[in-house]
Motif scaffolding. Structure first.
Motif, PDB file in Angstrom:
ATOM      1  N   ALA A 109       9.164  15.623  -4.578  1.00  0.00           N
ATOM      2  CA  ALA A 109       8.136  15.648  -5.615  1.00  0.00           C
ATOM      3  C   ALA A 109       7.985  14.274  -6.256  1.00  0.00           C
ATOM      4  O   ALA A 109       6.852  13.845  -6.564  1.00  0.00           O
ATOM      5  N   ASN A 110       9.081  13.572  -6.453  1.00  0.00           N
ATOM      6  CA  ASN A 110       9.018  12.241  -7.061  1.00  0.00           C
ATOM      7  C   ASN A 110       8.320  11.230  -6.159  1.00  0.00           C
ATOM      8  O   ASN A 110       7.734  10.273  -6.645  1.00  0.00           O
ATOM      9  N   GLN A 111       8.392  11.390  -4.864  1.00  0.00           N
ATOM     10  CA  GLN A 111       7.795  10.461  -3.904  1.00  0.00           C
ATOM     11  C   GLN A 111       6.371  10.823  -3.509  1.00  0.00           C
ATOM     12  O   GLN A 111       5.643   9.990  -2.971  1.00  0.00           O
ATOM     13  N   LEU A 112       5.951  12.040  -3.782  1.00  0.00           N
ATOM     14  CA  LEU A 112       4.686  12.563  -3.264  1.00  0.00           C
ATOM     15  C   LEU A 112       3.475  11.716  -3.652  1.00  0.00           C
ATOM     16  O   LEU A 112       2.632  11.404  -2.809  1.00  0.00           O
ATOM     17  N   ASP A 113       3.355  11.311  -4.910  1.00  0.00           N
ATOM     18  CA  ASP A 113       2.191  10.512  -5.334  1.00  0.00           C
ATOM     19  C   ASP A 113       2.130   9.189  -4.584  1.00  0.00           C
ATOM     20  O   ASP A 113       1.047   8.759  -4.154  1.00  0.00           O
ATOM     21  N   GLY A 114       3.256   8.543  -4.417  1.00  0.00           N
ATOM     22  CA  GLY A 114       3.287   7.277  -3.677  1.00  0.00           C
ATOM     23  C   GLY A 114       2.876   7.462  -2.229  1.00  0.00           C
ATOM     24  O   GLY A 114       2.154   6.633  -1.660  1.00  0.00           O
ATOM     25  N   TRP A 115       3.341   8.542  -1.606  1.00  0.00           N
ATOM     26  CA  TRP A 115       2.963   8.813  -0.218  1.00  0.00           C
ATOM     27  C   TRP A 115       1.470   9.075  -0.095  1.00  0.00           C
ATOM     28  O   TRP A 115       0.829   8.629   0.855  1.00  0.00           O
ATOM     29  N   ARG A 116       0.907   9.802  -1.041  1.00  0.00           N
ATOM     30  CA  ARG A 116      -0.543  10.080  -1.020  1.00  0.00           C
ATOM     31  C   ARG A 116      -1.344   8.793  -1.148  1.00  0.00           C
ATOM     32  O   ARG A 116      -2.321   8.592  -0.437  1.00  0.00           O
ATOM     33  N   ALA A 119      -1.104   6.819   2.090  1.00  0.00           N
ATOM     34  CA  ALA A 119      -1.908   7.454   3.138  1.00  0.00           C
ATOM     35  C   ALA A 119      -3.388   7.194   2.903  1.00  0.00           C
ATOM     36  O   ALA A 119      -4.143   6.897   3.838  1.00  0.00           O
ATOM     37  N   TYR A 120      -3.820   7.269   1.646  1.00  0.00           N
ATOM     38  CA  TYR A 120      -5.228   7.029   1.314  1.00  0.00           C
ATOM     39  C   TYR A 120      -5.598   5.584   1.633  1.00  0.00           C
ATOM     40  O   TYR A 120      -6.634   5.320   2.238  1.00  0.00           O
ATOM     41  N   GLN A 121      -4.741   4.615   1.260  1.00  0.00           N
ATOM     42  CA  GLN A 121      -4.998   3.212   1.535  1.00  0.00           C
ATOM     43  C   GLN A 121      -5.055   2.949   3.031  1.00  0.00           C
ATOM     44  O   GLN A 121      -5.908   2.214   3.522  1.00  0.00           O
TER      45      GLN A 121
END
Length: 127
Positions: A109-116, A119-121
């Motif tokens: 959960a802590n890493q999810l925003d960074g991964w998104r 991926a978007y970039q």
């Protein structure tokens, strides 16, 4: 019910070989599997280099699935010798999580925003 225990050294005969492992007849209508990763230390390109059908071998019981009764076997663990039929201390253990820390999915959960964002970039720069 089986009399086998995890860590036991048992004798068997190889009855079949597949690319992923070898099937071993342990007697008493019991069969186990030596996964290719458990037949030798290090990388194994071809299991036939180490095992052959009808070969008699000693193996260590790594795991017994309590629901299906499937027995996982290892040749790698034989480095720590024991008497046949007696449990030995296994040096090869499968720990998929740290059972002493109850953090659940928090690291994900802590890493999810960074991964998104990453991926978007990546998607935006490729299109």
């Amino acid at each position: 019910m089986t009399s086998y225990q995890i860590g036991m050294r048992v004798h068997g005969r190889i009855t079949g070989i597949q690319p992923y492992g070898a099937f071993v007849d342990l007697g008493d209508h019991q069969q186990g599997l030596i996964h290719i990763s458990e037949c030798h230390q290090g990388f194994v390109r071809d299991i036939h280099d180490y095992l052959s059908v009808n070969q008699e071998i000693d193996v260590i019981i790594l795991d017994i699935d309590e629901y299906s009764g499937k027995i996982s076997l290892s040749l790698r663990c034989l480095e720590e010798q024991g008497e046949p039929g007696k449990p030995v201390n296994l040096t090869h253990k499968h720990y998929w999580t740290n059972r002493n820390v109850n953090i659940g999915f928090t690291p994900i959960a802590n890493q999810l925003d960074g991964w998104r964002k990453k991926a978007y970039q990546t998607f935006v720069t490729q299109n």
